[in-house]
Design a protein around this motif. Structure first.
Motif, PDB file in Angstrom:
ATOM      1  N   HIS A   1       0.349  -0.996  -0.343  1.00  0.00           N
ATOM      2  CA  HIS A   1       0.060   0.570  -0.137  1.00  0.00           C
ATOM      3  C   HIS A   1       1.206   1.096   0.088  1.00  0.00           C
ATOM      4  O   HIS A   1       0.565   2.102  -1.117  1.00  0.00           O
ATOM      5  CB  HIS A   1      -1.104   0.056   1.045  1.00  0.00           C
TER       6      HIS A   1
ATOM      7  N   VAL B   1     -12.499   0.311  -0.464  1.00  0.00           N
ATOM      8  CA  VAL B   1     -11.125   0.445  -0.484  1.00  0.00           C
ATOM      9  C   VAL B   1     -12.167  -1.711   0.533  1.00  0.00           C
ATOM     10  O   VAL B   1     -10.771  -2.194  -0.283  1.00  0.00           O
ATOM     11  CB  VAL B   1     -10.117   0.706   0.375  1.00  0.00           C
TER      12      VAL B   1
ATOM     13  N   ARG C   1     -14.116  -3.577  -0.981  1.00  0.00           N
ATOM     14  CA  ARG C   1     -14.334  -4.147  -1.826  1.00  0.00           C
ATOM     15  C   ARG C   1     -15.582  -5.295  -1.376  1.00  0.00           C
ATOM     16  O   ARG C   1     -15.060  -6.416  -2.398  1.00  0.00           O
ATOM     17  CB  ARG C   1     -12.695  -4.683  -2.749  1.00  0.00           C
TER      18      ARG C   1
ATOM     19  N   ARG D   1     -16.589  -7.552  -4.602  1.00  0.00           N
ATOM     20  CA  ARG D   1     -15.771  -8.853  -5.085  1.00  0.00           C
ATOM     21  C   ARG D   1     -16.527 -10.039  -4.048  1.00  0.00           C
ATOM     22  O   ARG D   1     -16.525 -11.127  -4.368  1.00  0.00           O
ATOM     23  CB  ARG D   1     -14.365  -8.711  -4.993  1.00  0.00           C
TER      24      ARG D   1
ATOM     25  N   SER E   1     -12.205  -9.489   1.721  1.00  0.00           N
ATOM     26  CA  SER E   1     -12.073  -8.636   0.265  1.00  0.00           C
ATOM     27  C   SER E   1     -11.434  -7.790  -0.146  1.00  0.00           C
ATOM     28  O   SER E   1     -11.198  -7.099  -1.377  1.00  0.00           O
ATOM     29  CB  SER E   1     -13.124  -8.683   0.005  1.00  0.00           C
ATOM     30  N   SER E   2     -10.083  -6.641   0.967  1.00  0.00           N
ATOM     31  CA  SER E   2      -9.834  -5.210   0.673  1.00  0.00           C
ATOM     32  C   SER E   2      -8.917  -5.792  -0.904  1.00  0.00           C
ATOM     33  O   SER E   2      -8.122  -6.886  -1.312  1.00  0.00           O
ATOM     34  CB  SER E   2      -9.461  -5.471   2.308  1.00  0.00           C
ATOM     35  N   GLU E   3      -8.776  -3.950  -1.390  1.00  0.00           N
ATOM     36  CA  GLU E   3      -7.806  -4.104  -1.890  1.00  0.00           C
ATOM     37  C   GLU E   3      -6.522  -3.800  -1.426  1.00  0.00           C
ATOM     38  O   GLU E   3      -5.598  -4.156  -2.206  1.00  0.00           O
ATOM     39  CB  GLU E   3      -7.870  -2.615  -2.717  1.00  0.00           C
ATOM     40  N   HIS E   4      -6.408  -3.558  -0.566  1.00  0.00           N
ATOM     41  CA  HIS E   4      -5.127  -3.355   0.915  1.00  0.00           C
ATOM     42  C   HIS E   4      -5.448  -3.469   2.084  1.00  0.00           C
ATOM     43  O   HIS E   4      -6.454  -3.348   2.053  1.00  0.00           O
ATOM     44  CB  HIS E   4      -4.273  -2.146   0.221  1.00  0.00           C
TER      45      HIS E   4
ATOM     46  N   VAL F   1      -3.033  -9.804  -0.179  1.00  0.00           N
ATOM     47  CA  VAL F   1      -2.234  -8.624  -0.604  1.00  0.00           C
ATOM     48  C   VAL F   1      -1.778  -7.478   0.727  1.00  0.00           C
ATOM     49  O   VAL F   1      -1.167  -6.112   0.324  1.00  0.00           O
ATOM     50  CB  VAL F   1      -3.697  -7.412  -0.282  1.00  0.00           C
TER      51      VAL F   1
ATOM     52  N   PRO G   1      -4.624 -10.661  -5.227  1.00  0.00           N
ATOM     53  CA  PRO G   1      -5.264 -10.087  -5.668  1.00  0.00           C
ATOM     54  C   PRO G   1      -6.301 -10.196  -6.687  1.00  0.00           C
ATOM     55  O   PRO G   1      -6.010 -10.580  -7.402  1.00  0.00           O
ATOM     56  CB  PRO G   1      -4.389  -9.007  -5.465  1.00  0.00           C
ATOM     57  N   ALA G   2      -7.557  -9.784  -5.912  1.00  0.00           N
ATOM     58  CA  ALA G   2      -8.588  -9.533  -6.844  1.00  0.00           C
ATOM     59  C   ALA G   2      -8.862 -10.187  -8.024  1.00  0.00           C
ATOM     60  O   ALA G   2     -10.585 -10.470  -8.939  1.00  0.00           O
ATOM     61  CB  ALA G   2      -7.945  -8.296  -7.995  1.00  0.00           C
TER      62      ALA G   2
END
Length: 366
Positions: free
Chosen positions: A124, A195, A197, A200, A270-273, A295, A314-315
């Protein structure tokens, strides 16, 4: 025993840095240290983390974080910091974020040794202004503390810091009971913000429901938290065809979260960071395994893939769905991973984290 000053941009907002700060402050005070928690700004909506604090609490500015400080305000800040520090015995000043480091490191007297914390991940920091700030300001402190060994190594190698150290965020409590893992409930815990997510997580849960049709038809996804994304997420669940299986629970008081973990069988992150996501550790302490996007080093320190939970690139929503499918289909696998997860996060119990803080203080003084 030492004097320890924890300084935050805002010490009383509902947030991860604040929660960890008050938990560690109370723990160290309970061990006989003289502890102070300083907020540079007041919280717009103060949250009380400790009912009977054993530490001292201070707030410098009456204005909330983000308010421009005038020259008069800056002079007042310097004077108030000097007055506070003058009253303190020799010890340590723990500066909990890059913003605090840049504001306070030049104002600290020599009898308070500065320690910088960074609660986020290296991944991050690399995508924001944080990396430059950490690289430019943390190397001159006594120690730069990160939430995982992976993150400490990454900052040492890539930000050229010679003084890295790692101490994880502590679990605030250790439950006596564990979840039965028979309930057909996936948990998503956190602020309903972009953030995190949760869209997702909803998409992955919808795919898992399709793949477990006839085997796990009564599973639900419970989202615990409030935020601006609530209506968008509700519409997304409807578009995925699972509006009747996604339950928006709203905010749940921290004191009642134990019941939520005991009623769950899987946690989805499910976080992006993330830095070191305490919700994963709290779920694990209740014997609940997690599926998480890989992440950060903090996530990897909590989830040992296929041993205490499942890590997914990730993702990768399809991969996340496959991991959910496997756990939703097998109570035996949930129990195996859940028991291992609880044993693993013993290292994050408050007493063990406090031991690591005291070991750091001893190391700095040697």
């Amino acid at each position: 025993m030492s004097t320890v000053l924890f300084a935050c941009m805002d010490a009383d907002t509902l947030g991860g840095i604040q929660r960890v700060t008050h938990t560690v402050a109370q723990g160290l005070a309970g061990r006989g240290h003289e502890v102070h928690v300083l907020g540079l700004h007041r919280a717009e909506t103060p949250f009380r983390y400790v009912e009977r604090p054993g530490y001292h609490h201070h707030v410098l500015h009456r204005t909330p974080m983000g308010t421009r400080i005038s020259r008069l305000g800056a002079r007042r800040e310097r004077r108030m910091v000097a007055d506070l520090c003058r009253r303190l015995e020799p010890g340590f000043a723990v500066l909990t974020s890059p913003g605090v480091v840049t504001r306070l490191k030049r104002l600290l007297p020599g009898h308070l040794l500065p320690i910088g914390q960074y609660h986020g991940s290296y991944q991050h920091a690399r995508g924001s202004w944080h990396l430059g700030s950490v690289r430019g300001h943390y190397g001159g402190l006594e120690k730069a503390v990160f939430v995982s060994d992976d993150d400490a190594w990454s900052f040492s190698e890539n930000a050229l810091l010679p003084n890295t150290w790692s101490i994880p965020n502590p679990l605030p409590a250790w439950p006596a009971r564990t979840a039965e893992l028979a309930a057909h409930r996936v948990l998503g815990v956190g602020r309903l913000e972009g953030v995190k997510r949760f869209d997702r997580l909803i998409s992955a849960f919808a795919l898992a429901c399709r793949d477990t049709a006839g085997v796990a038809d009564d599973w639900e996804l419970h989202l615990i938290g409030e935020g601006e994304e609530r209506e968008r997420l509700r519409a997304h669940a409807l578009a995925c065809g699972i509006a009747d299986r996604v339950v928006f629970r709203g905010a749940v008081p921290a004191a009642e979260m134990g019941r939520e973990y005991l009623a769950g069988s899987v946690l989805g992150l499910s976080s992006e960071h993330e830095g070191l996501p305490l919700v994963v550790g709290e779920a694990a302490s209740h014997g609940v395994p997690s599926v998480a996007f890989d992440v950060s080093g903090g996530v990897r320190s909590l989830v040992l893939s296929r041993r205490t939970g499942v890590l997914v690139p990730p993702a990768d929503v399809d991969g996340f769905a496959a991991a959910l499918t496997g756990l939703m289909s097998s109570e035996r696998e949930r129990r195996r991973l859940g028991a291992a997860a609880r044993a693993h996060v013993e290292a994050f119990r408050l007493e063990r984290v406090l031991d690591r803080w005291e070991a750091l203080f001893d190391h700095v003084l040697r």
